[in-house]
Enzyme design. Structure first.
Site, PDB file in Angstrom:
ATOM      1  N   TYR A 178       0.837  -1.198   0.000  1.00 28.36           N
ATOM      2  CA  TYR A 178       0.000   0.000   0.000  1.00 28.36           C
ATOM      3  C   TYR A 178       0.870   1.247   0.000  1.00 28.36           C
ATOM      4  O   TYR A 178       1.545   1.563   0.983  1.00 28.36           O
ATOM      5  CB  TYR A 178      -0.929   0.022   1.207  1.00 28.36           C
ATOM      6  CG  TYR A 178      -2.039  -1.003   1.145  1.00 28.36           C
ATOM      7  CD1 TYR A 178      -2.323  -1.684  -0.024  1.00 28.36           C
ATOM      8  CD2 TYR A 178      -2.807  -1.284   2.267  1.00 28.36           C
ATOM      9  CE1 TYR A 178      -3.350  -2.618  -0.078  1.00 28.36           C
ATOM     10  CE2 TYR A 178      -3.837  -2.210   2.228  1.00 28.36           C
ATOM     11  CZ  TYR A 178      -4.093  -2.879   1.055  1.00 28.36           C
ATOM     12  OH  TYR A 178      -5.106  -3.808   1.005  1.00 28.36           O
ATOM     13  N   PRO A 235     -16.414  -2.600   1.134  1.00 28.88           N
ATOM     14  CA  PRO A 235     -17.843  -2.826   1.389  1.00 28.88           C
ATOM     15  C   PRO A 235     -18.725  -1.704   0.859  1.00 28.88           C
ATOM     16  O   PRO A 235     -19.941  -1.869   0.757  1.00 28.88           O
ATOM     17  CB  PRO A 235     -17.920  -2.906   2.919  1.00 28.88           C
ATOM     18  CG  PRO A 235     -16.785  -2.058   3.389  1.00 28.88           C
ATOM     19  CD  PRO A 235     -15.686  -2.301   2.392  1.00 28.88           C
ATOM     20  N   PHE A 265     -18.397   3.944  -4.325  1.00 27.43           N
ATOM     21  CA  PHE A 265     -19.598   4.107  -5.150  1.00 27.43           C
ATOM     22  C   PHE A 265     -20.835   4.321  -4.297  1.00 27.43           C
ATOM     23  O   PHE A 265     -21.679   5.163  -4.612  1.00 27.43           O
ATOM     24  CB  PHE A 265     -19.777   2.869  -6.040  1.00 27.43           C
ATOM     25  CG  PHE A 265     -21.074   2.858  -6.798  1.00 27.43           C
ATOM     26  CD1 PHE A 265     -21.232   3.638  -7.930  1.00 27.43           C
ATOM     27  CD2 PHE A 265     -22.138   2.064  -6.387  1.00 27.43           C
ATOM     28  CE1 PHE A 265     -22.428   3.629  -8.638  1.00 27.43           C
ATOM     29  CE2 PHE A 265     -23.333   2.048  -7.086  1.00 27.43           C
ATOM     30  CZ  PHE A 265     -23.481   2.837  -8.219  1.00 27.43           C
TER      31      PHE A 265
END
Length: 354
Positions: A65, A220, A225
């Site tokens: 990351y 999740p 979105f």
């Protein structure tokens, strides 16, 4: 529930090996890049401290990351370093989950589960995090060129040496989970799971429950979105790798945004935000589920934790699921579908003898 923190964030037993975590964790990837430029370190440490003070204990990171630039080359591995700085002096308040297995060499993405690589990654993560033991160590992606038993054998040694406490798998199919679990108990399986990603429910979720393995849904909120809908695409900065995801491509997104509009209407009826509604749906899947929504803003974090108070009826659940049933959602969920759970079978252990 297994009791609460002083701030009333419930705690659960994740898996059957003894790991206890907050009901909601915190995904830390976007703090260091990937979803646009990395955020200022002081702000992210403030966010991490706020999350911990609120009672969130599971912090999720990985050795890859960091900032992903436009040439698809990874920069310094900064996210684990950030987490290490944030937990200095409060190590006992958190459970650190990190991962290994994805590597980039000369800009090329690969997967590796070789024992020497497993050990080298663990040692490097411990150093970056500045801790003596990793609470939950995931195989980030499955090396399909190597029997999973080989990778697990080295992880088992690391548990015995006290370098890691619990072992997890990410994006693993049911048969791979079973084979890995036979070598050493798996505590958690991390999978993409949301209202528009439900392919794991037929085999992976039942297998985890049969074996007493906890489930940690990543993304999740559909990679943002379910928080922003159509506004998400308009606000994505340069360098945000979500622009490459099939579901966010213009030809698919124009269709998919209709899903958000339906969820938005239902959220208004329920008196919550769309993201809280989507997160509440995941939380209602069971007390063996710990979603790890990510964010870089305290207000968004507070909103996510607020999903714990959203109650859904059986009818509510069915209505939500109807919005994304069948082939309603257009586009694959991931850029690298070849390394997701549907392609995670590994060779049999006997293949090493031939």
């Amino acid at each position: 529930m297994e009791g609460t923190t002083p701030f009333d964030v419930p705690r659960i037993k994740l898996g059957s090996q003894g790991l206890e975590v907050s009901r909601v964790g915190l995904g830390c990837m976007s703090m260091s890049g990937n979803y646009g430029p990395p955020k200022p370190e002081p702000e992210m440490i403030k966010l991490l401290h706020h999350a911990i003070d609120t009672g969130v204990t599971l912090l999720d990171t990985s050795d890859v990351y960091t900032l992903l630039d436009t040439s698809d080359v990874y920069g310094p591995l900064t996210n684990e370093i950030l987490i290490g700085k944030a937990i200095k002096g409060i190590r006992e308040k958190v459970q650190i989950a990190t991962k290994f297995g994805i590597r980039f060499e000369d800009g090329n993405r690969g997967i590796c589960g070789e024992p020497a690589y497993v050990r080298a990654c663990c040692e490097a993560s411990l150093k970056r995090l500045d801790i003596d033991c990793i609470d939950l160590y995931y195989v980030h992606r499955i090396d399909t060129q190597l029997p999973i038993e080989v990778t697990m054998g080295e992880l088992k040694k690391l548990v015995e040496e006290g370098k890691i406490k619990y072992i997890g798998l990410s994006e693993a199919c049911a048969s791979t989970i079973r084979r890995a679990h036979a070598v050493h108990p798996i505590t958690a399986v991390q999978m993409e799971w949301s209202l528009w990603t439900r392919d794991l429910e037929e085999e992976v979720v039942p297998t985890c429950r049969e074996l007493g393995i906890g489930i940690v849904p990543y993304s999740p909120l559909g990679r943002g979105f379910f928080s922003a809908g159509a506004k998400l695409i308009e606000s994505l900065p340069d360098g945000d790798f979500r622009k490459n995801f099939p579901r966010f491509k213009p030809e698919n997104f124009e269709h998919n945004k209709q899903v958000f509009e339906k969820i938005n209407l239902m959220a208004a009826r329920k008196g919550c935000t769309p993201s809280q509604l989507a997160l509440a749906w995941i939380l209602h899947q069971g007390d063996d589920v710990c979603p790890i929504p990510g964010t870089t803003k305290i207000e968004n974090f507070n909103e996510n934790v607020g999903a714990l108070s959203v109650k859904l009826t059986v009818e509510d659940m069915k209505e939500l699921e109807s919005y994304t049933s069948g082939d309603v959602v257009k586009g694959e969920r991931h850029v690298y579908m070849s390394s997701t759970w549907i392609n995670s079978e590994t060779p049999p252990l006997s293949s090493l003898e031939s």
